[in-house]
Design a protein around this motif. Structure first.
Motif, PDB file in Angstrom:
ATOM      1  N   ASP A   1      -1.170  -1.023  -4.288  1.00 50.56           N
ATOM      2  CA  ASP A   1      -2.458  -0.422  -3.967  1.00 50.56           C
ATOM      3  C   ASP A   1      -2.281   1.093  -3.847  1.00 50.56           C
TER       4      ASP A   1
ATOM      5  N   HIS B   1      -3.961   7.560   5.980  1.00 50.67           N
ATOM      6  CA  HIS B   1      -4.137   6.200   5.484  1.00 50.67           C
ATOM      7  C   HIS B   1      -5.523   6.033   4.920  1.00 50.67           C
ATOM      8  N   ALA B   2      -5.609   5.283   3.861  1.00 51.68           N
ATOM      9  CA  ALA B   2      -6.916   4.871   3.377  1.00 51.68           C
ATOM     10  C   ALA B   2      -7.529   3.987   4.460  1.00 51.68           C
TER      11      ALA B   2
ATOM     12  N   GLN C   1      -2.384  10.452  -2.844  1.00 53.29           N
ATOM     13  CA  GLN C   1      -3.104  11.721  -2.949  1.00 53.29           C
ATOM     14  C   GLN C   1      -2.660  12.450  -4.219  1.00 53.29           C
TER      15      GLN C   1
ATOM     16  N   TYR D   1      -6.322   0.558   5.514  1.00 53.90           N
ATOM     17  CA  TYR D   1      -4.949   0.392   5.989  1.00 53.90           C
ATOM     18  C   TYR D   1      -4.844   0.374   7.515  1.00 53.90           C
TER      19      TYR D   1
ATOM     20  N   ASN E   1       0.860  -1.177   0.000  1.00 57.43           N
ATOM     21  CA  ASN E   1       0.000   0.000   0.000  1.00 57.43           C
ATOM     22  C   ASN E   1       0.900   1.233   0.000  1.00 57.43           C
TER      23      ASN E   1
ATOM     24  N   ALA F   1      -4.782   3.380  -3.130  1.00 59.01           N
ATOM     25  CA  ALA F   1      -5.867   4.082  -2.438  1.00 59.01           C
ATOM     26  C   ALA F   1      -5.318   5.221  -1.571  1.00 59.01           C
ATOM     27  N   GLY F   2      -4.080   5.114  -1.138  1.00 56.02           N
ATOM     28  CA  GLY F   2      -3.483   6.161  -0.302  1.00 56.02           C
ATOM     29  C   GLY F   2      -2.688   7.179  -1.084  1.00 56.02           C
TER      30      GLY F   2
END
Lengths: 308, 308
Positions: free
Chosen positions: B66, B108-109, B71, B112, B43, B68-69
């Motif tokens: 991953d 964190h997403a 930005q 996580y 991540n 998702a975190g």
């Protein structure tokens, strides 16, 4: 199989940030011969002056170092004085007096004409040629060099390299000799100049061995306190050569060379624990074996247990 | 077990004596995440600007990183430019533009929050504290540092060290942090500041691992041609952390740590073979396994066969 060690025997004055001692037993051949004596019979060829203490000669004899090739000349013994910087990695030479070493011509005692191993330390390449000229088929010849000879006697050094089985030098000398910054390239380039084997010493970072059969990287022993680095390289070479000479075999194998590099590293790691050869005076075979095992433990890791 | 990588994502301009390339994918988190992705799920937490090429994002995704975190902020991506000296061992930073990284707050997403491994790269210690504050019981926390934080944020760095399992730093930083010249003393002193494990990177001389269980010395792979050292340390840390995260176990053992150090060294040795992350783009698990085996061969030697 005996080992012939030819080189300087000196009285050193050494200053570190912690202490200073004068008139210490020193010289590359002294360190190499005593280090090798833990593994094999040693014949020492060198010269001392009439000021050389009998106690040092008695110490060589107590190590069973054969002194038939030790010349005693009128005059003063070779003297070297150096001062280490705060990190002990660099040093300044404060003075060098060649004295009786200036006119030294290595002559082997008659018994040395048989083919022993040979190890020549810090002598001018022309003298090293002279030593080899007197030998009949030495089994394995190790030379080391120093920056001075690369600067002032490079042609003789290059022709010498064609006559030796192994060259031992430090990282700075390897770069200087080849004008290459990569130690890997430099090591391979030196092999191309003649020696089958090249050992590049890296001080606190260990040693690299280049062989036709492969490459070996040996770490340095994790010493917390170093008291005097003088002679570390010579003790390394002596341990390496002594171990090889102790093997009563024809050709030297890569496996044996790697073990020899570890033994050399073990001997050097002990030597720097005290001034001069003081630590070697009390060293025992059991301590050597224990530290060899520590080297093995600190450099081993498991093989692959799974695909990456 | 997944690995959380938090740090910088950059566009680099790198000049070596051989070539210069602009707008390369760089940043410590980029190198670490891609390196780790060869071993485990990753991540990535970081920030990029609106000039960040979609191709780089696609590349992360192709490595199953991953995002998702990740930005995306208005403005320009963090940019770094450096020039290597002739020996590739030293470099000058030509420019640093923090851009969107300046106001980056790692968040964190939601997914996580579970306890993954954590690896934080080259961020200010205060930000690293912030990351840890958001985690619930991470299994194993690795931090690295850089000379800048030792200079300007030492109190925060020292309190951070009490919260991490392992610190990775280079030899110069270890000496700077402890004011000790011996790397052995420095490594042990850093352990006393908090981290159970300390890895001291020595560039072309390999790496030292300090553990409560013992000491491990890992040589460097004998590369003849290095094209771009940028990211070597981050690739090392990513490989190390990725391998650890791939082990589905409770406590990490010393054996596993040593293997992880070798995997990190393997990944770094590949990375420097080309600019940016180019070499990792074509790297295969089989090549990693082969080089791991080469590391084993080049560092092994026989145990004692006789008493010394």
């Amino acid at each position: 199989m005996s080992l012939l060690v030819v080189g300087s025997i000196a009285l050193d004055t050494v200053k570190t940030p912690i202490a200073e001692h004068a008139d210490l037993l020193g010289g590359s051949a002294s360190y190499a011969a005593v280090s090798a004596s833990f593994f094999t019979a040693v014949n020492l060829v060198g010269v001392v002056g009439d000021d050389f203490p009998q106690g040092h000669i008695d110490y060589f004899a107590s190590r069973k170092v054969d002194l038939a090739g030790l010349q005693k000349a009128k005059g003063k013994t070779f003297r070297w004085s150096g001062e280490y910087h705060w990190d002990l990695n660099t040093r300044d030479t404060r003075s060098v007096e060649l004295n009786v070493f200036e006119h030294f011509t290595p002559t082997h005692a008659p018994g040395y004409a048989a083919p022993p191993d040979v190890r020549r330390a810090h002598m001018a390449p022309a003298l090293q040629h002279h030593v080899l000229d007197q030998m009949e088929k030495p089994r394995f010849v190790i030379a080391d060099t120093m920056d001075l000879w690369i600067n002032i006697a490079k042609p003789e050094l290059l022709s010498l390299l064609k006559r030796v089985d192994m060259l031992i030098l430090n990282d700075g000398e390897a770069r200087q000799l080849t004008a290459m910054t990569s130690l890997i390239k430099a090591g391979r380039a030196i092999q191309a100049l003649g020696p089958r084997y090249v050992a590049v010493k890296k001080g606190e970072h260990g040693c690299l061995l280049f062989a036709p059969e492969g490459f070996f990287s040996c770490g340095a022993y994790p010493l917390e306190d170093i008291h005097d680095p003088t002679g570390a390289g010579d003790t390394f070479a002596g341990g390496l050569a002594g171990y090889l000479a102790s093997l009563d075999l024809g050709a030297v194998t890569f496996d044996q060379l790697r073990q020899a590099v570890v033994y050399g590293s073990v001997m050097a790691s002990f030597n720097v624990e005290a001034f001069s050869l003081e630590r070697l005076r009390t060293l025992t075979p059991v301590q050597i074996a224990e530290r060899y095992t520590t080297f093995k433990l600190m450099s081993q890791f498991e093989a692959l247990s799974q695909a990456a």
